[in-house]
Design an enzyme around this catalytic site. Structure first.
Site: not given
Length: 269
Positions: A118, A219, A244
């Site tokens: 990115h 994620s 997490l």
């Protein structure tokens, strides 16, 4: 049994690991992440490319918040997760690291085979002529043009942003490109923008050569990163993730470790 043993075993069993990292890799360095444990946005979604380019007001807001946020972001240093992944490369286990982060902390930690999917926040690019300038130079110009803004207090937000919701940005001055007068933009891929083809091709080539994928602190809710896990799964390559909370690829994972990244990778150090 040591709860790190499955991850240690995964790394030991594979010779060429494709590493993909996300915001969770940098949180302990002091850079907030975007999503909660359920994969939902913690705050308003980041500015899109279309909004940034559509009008001066959006750019005033962006650069004012960036001026304040850069004070902290510009001083961040690699954490133990970055150092551990640099060690993994030095051991010959990782030949390619694809990061969704724009903080350049992998390079600062010593990783050399890195593709910034990115882009990078330490550089500013003109949207008209393509000239690049260091972000530190942009910071100096913003401070000179906007006295008093650098001293404003604000909570840190992801990727060098700062929470300045109550501020009035109407008089904030944003410098143009020094070469052509065009619009200056951080050299990162905004939402609504396409990742440059050469970065995708480099990652696909490396994934073809890899025998396993290791996801650290992502994620995978953004498709630009998730696509590589999908491709690995289709090719029958095992995928391990340290994160997490839930990931978009939970049903594709061979192994998942729900620990902070620096703790999970500490054995490499």
């Amino acid at each position: 049994m040591d709860d790190r043993a499955p991850l240690q075993d995964f790394i030991a069993r594979h010779r060429r690991i494709f590493v993909l990292t996300g915001a969770g890799c940098s949180t302990s360095a002091g850079i907030p992440d975007y999503r909660d444990a359920a994969g939902q946005w913690k705050r308003a979604q980041p500015m899109t490319f279309q909004v940034f380019m559509a009008g001066a007001e959006a750019r005033q807001r962006y650069w004012a918040r960036s001026l304040v946020g850069w004070r902290r972001f510009g001083r961040v240093r690699p954490n133990r997760a970055h150092l551990a992944l640099a060690r993994l490369e030095a051991q010959g286990k990782s030949e390619f690291l694809l990061t969704q982060n724009v903080d350049r902390l992998h390079q600062a930690a010593g990783s050399s085979r890195v593709v910034d999917l990115h882009g990078r926040l330490d550089r500013v690019r003109c949207t008209r002529c393509g000239e690049t300038i260091p972000r530190e130079r942009m910071q100096a110009e913003l401070i000179q043009l906007n006295p008093g803004w650098a001293e404003r207090g604000a909570a840190a937000a992801p990727d060098g942003d700062a929470d300045l919701e109550a501020a009035d940005f109407a008089e904030f001055a944003v410098p143009p490109c020094p070469s052509c007068g065009g619009v200056l933009k951080p050299d990162v891929v905004f939402f609504g923008e396409c990742v440059p083809r050469e970065r995708i091709d480099a990652a696909r080539g490396a994934l073809d050569e890899a025998d396993a994928v290791l996801v650290i602190g992502s994620s995978l809710m953004v498709y630009s990163g998730f696509r590589f896990v999908q491709a690995a799964a289709r090719a029958g390559k095992p995928v391990a993730a340290v994160n997490l909370g839930r990931t978009r690829a939970d049903d594709l994972l061979t192994l998942k470790v729900e620990q902070p990244c620096d703790e999970a990778l500490a054995f490499l150090l």
